[in-house]
Structure formats: structure tokens, C-alpha cells
Enzyme design. Structure first.
Site, PDB file in Angstrom:
ATOM      1  N   PRO A   1       0.826  -1.214   0.000  1.00  0.00           N
ATOM      2  CA  PRO A   1       0.000   0.000   0.000  1.00  0.00           C
ATOM      3  C   PRO A   1       0.862   1.266   0.000  1.00  0.00           C
ATOM      4  CG  PRO A   1      -0.867  -1.612   1.548  1.00  0.00           C
ATOM      5  CD  PRO A   1       0.452  -2.151   1.092  1.00  0.00           C
ATOM      6  N   TYR A   2       2.027   1.229   0.668  1.00  0.00           N
ATOM      7  CA  TYR A   2       2.939   2.379   0.613  1.00  0.00           C
ATOM      8  C   TYR A   2       3.268   2.709  -0.840  1.00  0.00           C
ATOM      9  CZ  TYR A   2       7.493   4.745   0.475  1.00  0.00           C
ATOM     10  OH  TYR A   2       8.527   5.598   0.179  1.00  0.00           O
TER      11      TYR A   2
END
Ligand code: NAD
Length: 332
Positions: free
Chosen positions: A148-149
Site C-alpha cells: 500500500p505504501y
């Protein structure tokens, strides 16, 4: 040049401020001193800058600060503030990544559009590639983040591209590949490794050590950021160190440079790509990028800095234990 550096108290941001000041630039640093890792480290980074000619600092959250007046009469805005770390980006902490990476970048872009600096340099990430289709990876390969980063860095970079093409915002997004050097964030592998070697404590290795990275020395990164700001080029470019090294090779090198590391193996963690390697042809042609620090010299510089720090280390330098915590507005 008059510059603004967001994330000025962080690892790369504090090195960038030092570099800009040494080139004679005026610098306004902005940082909220978030507590993803010990704010004492960030204060220590800032202490190297405060009081130097040409440096001013504003503490605050970029989600709330009035940015347009802060960016007025500025030649370059270097946007490095953000929420790093792939492993903490799963689960409920994703909100913090969205806020500090995507929403903050959109606010920065709106202010840059109004204030009109000559260049916006954004710190993007090799995490946008995930497990890439080819190596060394050129910018033309389709991004496929595995964390997700990485998704939030890609979204931020895409926002820069959208404002560039629609409004002519002069944005440069640099995809940084595993940056290392003195004062590296304490959650990153080299910082944990060097600390383990200097304290004779065990080093938890995630995966079999065959995972490789294109490690990039922080001095090369900050030099490239200023070169990019001075050039007329805009767009998206890789910034890698120019060679791919496995974790096992790094551990062997550290055995030579410091002390034998007691490695405790564990499973690979979700979000970590198996391999990264940058094709840096575009950065070389666009703004003369040539990484000059090899892994042995860069790692040796980290070992020296760690030894100095250990002789004078204050309390409150613990490595982060989990994901980021939301910023308490009153702390900003
Ligand atoms: P860092 O955490 O040391 O620095 C980031 C700084 O941003 C911190 O000091 C933090 O307090 C500040 N910040 C975060 N949110 C803020 C907000 N809303 N308002 C004001 N300040 C805020 O991280 P770093 O390793 O120096 O990374 C700098 C940038 O480079 C990040 O955007 C990161 O995603 C990117 N990047 C880093 C690497 C790397 O290897 N270190 C690789 C690729 C990309």
C-alpha cells in the site's frame, strides 16, 4: 537559490538541507516531527541546521499549514515529507499513508501551482515498481506496487504528472532506490544492521538474504535533487546507486567493516519486493546524474557515524515497533 524543503528534519531531508546550504542556497525547512520513529532523532538532525546562515525552520503539518505564502518567492520546492515504510502500510495505518503521502502532495501541488516556483522536486520511490517486469528497470516499465505504501507513492507521483500536463506545474518526480547513509531511518535494513554489528545484538533478517536492492548513497541523492531542480527537464526519473547487491553480500561486507553480525532468519514479509535495480540512463541524460559512492565506502561512512553516535547517544532513540501513529494536531 531560495528553496523550501518539506520533511527537512528527516533522514534525506536533513542531508538535502545541508547540501543546499553548502551550495549557498537559502533554505526554509518544514517538518511536523511525526513520531513514526523517535522525534529525538529528528531534533538531532535539525540541530545540525539551526543557526546556520540561510536556514529557517517552520514546524507544522503540511495538511494544515498555509502553503502558498510559504512557497512565495521560492525558486525550488523539494517535497520529501511523507510517511515511509512498506511494512506498516497494511491495515488501519493506511489512512496515515493516504494523508501524509497522497493528500499532502495534492496540497503541495495546489500551492506550487499558485505560488509559481521554477521547479518542484518530489521524492517518489522504487516501491512503485513492485516485482518489476525487467531489470535494470527503465521508467517505461508499468508500475505494479506490492505494498500500500507503493500505491500511495505512485498516486502522489501521478498527481505530480497530472498537474504538470494539465497546468504546466514544473514537476520532477525522482524514484529513489533504497537510500542509505549516516542518519538513515532506524526501521531501514542498513541502520538496523550497522547497529547490530556495533552492539553485538542479533539482526533479524526477513527472507533468505538473496533479496537484492539497488542501494543509493544519500550524498548522491541530494546532489541529484539539486541538479534536477537546476535543469530545464521535467518528468519521472529513476535514482539508483548503479549496482545491485544482495542482503547476504551486505552482511558479509559489514562483517569485514565492523564485526560479525549475528543473523536471526525469519520469513519474508509482505510488501517487500524480491529485487530492485534501476536503469539510470534517463537521469544521466536529463540532469547529468552519476552516482559516485560505492557500497563499501557508503557503508563504512555509516559505521563511523554510528560509532560517534553511540558515544554520545541520548535517551529516546528506539527503533519504531509498529506502523505509524496518526499525527496529533497539537504536536504539529
Ligand atoms: P523520514 O521519515 O526520515 O523523513 C520524512 C519526514 O517527513 C519526517 O521528518 C516527518 O516528520 C515528515 N513529515 C511526514 N508527514 C508530514 C506532514 N504531514 N507534514 C510535515 N512533515 C511531515 O523519511 P526519509 O527516509 O528521509 O524519506 C524522505 C522521503 O523520501 C519520503 O517521502 C519517502 O517516501 C521517500 N523515499 C525514501 C526512500 C529511502 O530509502 N529512505 C526511498 C524512496 C523514497
Amino acid at each position: 537559490m531560495r528553496s523550501v524543503v518539506t520533511g527537512a528534519a528527516g533522514f534525506i531531508g536533513s542531508h538535502l538541507c545541508e547540501h543546499l546550504l553548502s551550495c549557498g542556497d537559502e533554505v526554509l525547512g518544514i517538518d511536523a516531527l511525526t513520531d513514526y520513529y523517535a522525534p529525538a532523532r529528528k531534533r538531532r538532525n535539525l540541530a545540525r541546521l539551526l543557526g546556520r546562515d540561510g536556514f529557517t525552520f517552520r514546524r507544522g503539518d503540511l495538511l494544515e499549514l498555509p502553503l502558498k505564502p510559504l512557497f512565495a518567492d521560492t525558486d525550488a520546492v523539494y517535497h520529501l515529507a511523507g510517511q515511509p515504510g512498506v511494512r506498516g502500510s497494511w491495515g488501519p495505518e493506511f489512512t496515515v499513508y493516504l494523508e501524509r503521502n497522497v493528500l499532502v502532495t495534492q496540497r503541495v501541488l495546489e500551492a506550487v501551482r499558485d505560488a509559481g516556483p521554477r521547479r518542484l522536486v518530489f521524492a517518489s520511490s522504487s516501491s512503485v515498481y513492485g516485482d518489476a517486469e525487467s531489470y535494470p528497470t527503465p521508467e517505461s516499465v508499468a508500475p505494479r506496487p506490492v505494498s500500500p505504501y507503493g500505491v500511495t507513492k505512485l498516486a502522489s507521483e501521478q498527481l505530480c504528472e497530472t498537474y504538470r500536463t494539465v497546468f504546466g506545474v514544473p514537476a520532477v518526480s525522482l524514484r529513489l532506490f533504497s537510500v542509505y547513509g549516516p542518519r538513515q531511518r532506524p526501521d531501514m535494513a542498513f541502520a538496523r544492521l550497522v547497529e547490530a554489528a556495533c552492539t553485538h545484538r542479533p539482526f533479524p533478517l526477513y527472507g533468505d538474504g538473496g533479496q537484492s536492492r539497488d542501494f543509493t548513497y544519500v550524498g548522491d541523492v541530494v546532489t541529484a535533487m539539486r541538479s534536477a531542480a537546476l535543469s530545464s527537464w521535467t518528468g519521472v526519473a529513476n535514482l539508483g546507486g548503479g549496482s545491485e547487491v544482495t542482503m547476504n553480500q551486505v552482511i558479509a561486507l559489514l562483517d569485514e567493516l565492523a564485526a560479525e553480525v549475528d543473523v536471526v532468519s525469519g520469513p519474508a514479509l509482505p510488501g517487500d519486493a524480491r529485487r530492485t535495480a534501476a536503469d539510470i540512463t534517463l537521469a544521466r541524460d536529463a540532469f547529468g546524474y552519476r552516482p559516485g559512492t560505492d557500497i563499501r565506502s557508503g557503508l563504512a561512512a555509516m559505521v563511523r557515524a554510528e560509532r560517534v553516535l553511540r558515544r554520545s547517544r541520548p535517551e529516546g532513540f528506539a527503533a519504531p515497533t509498529g506502523g505509524p501513529r496518526p499525527l496529533h494536531r497539537s504536536q504539529a
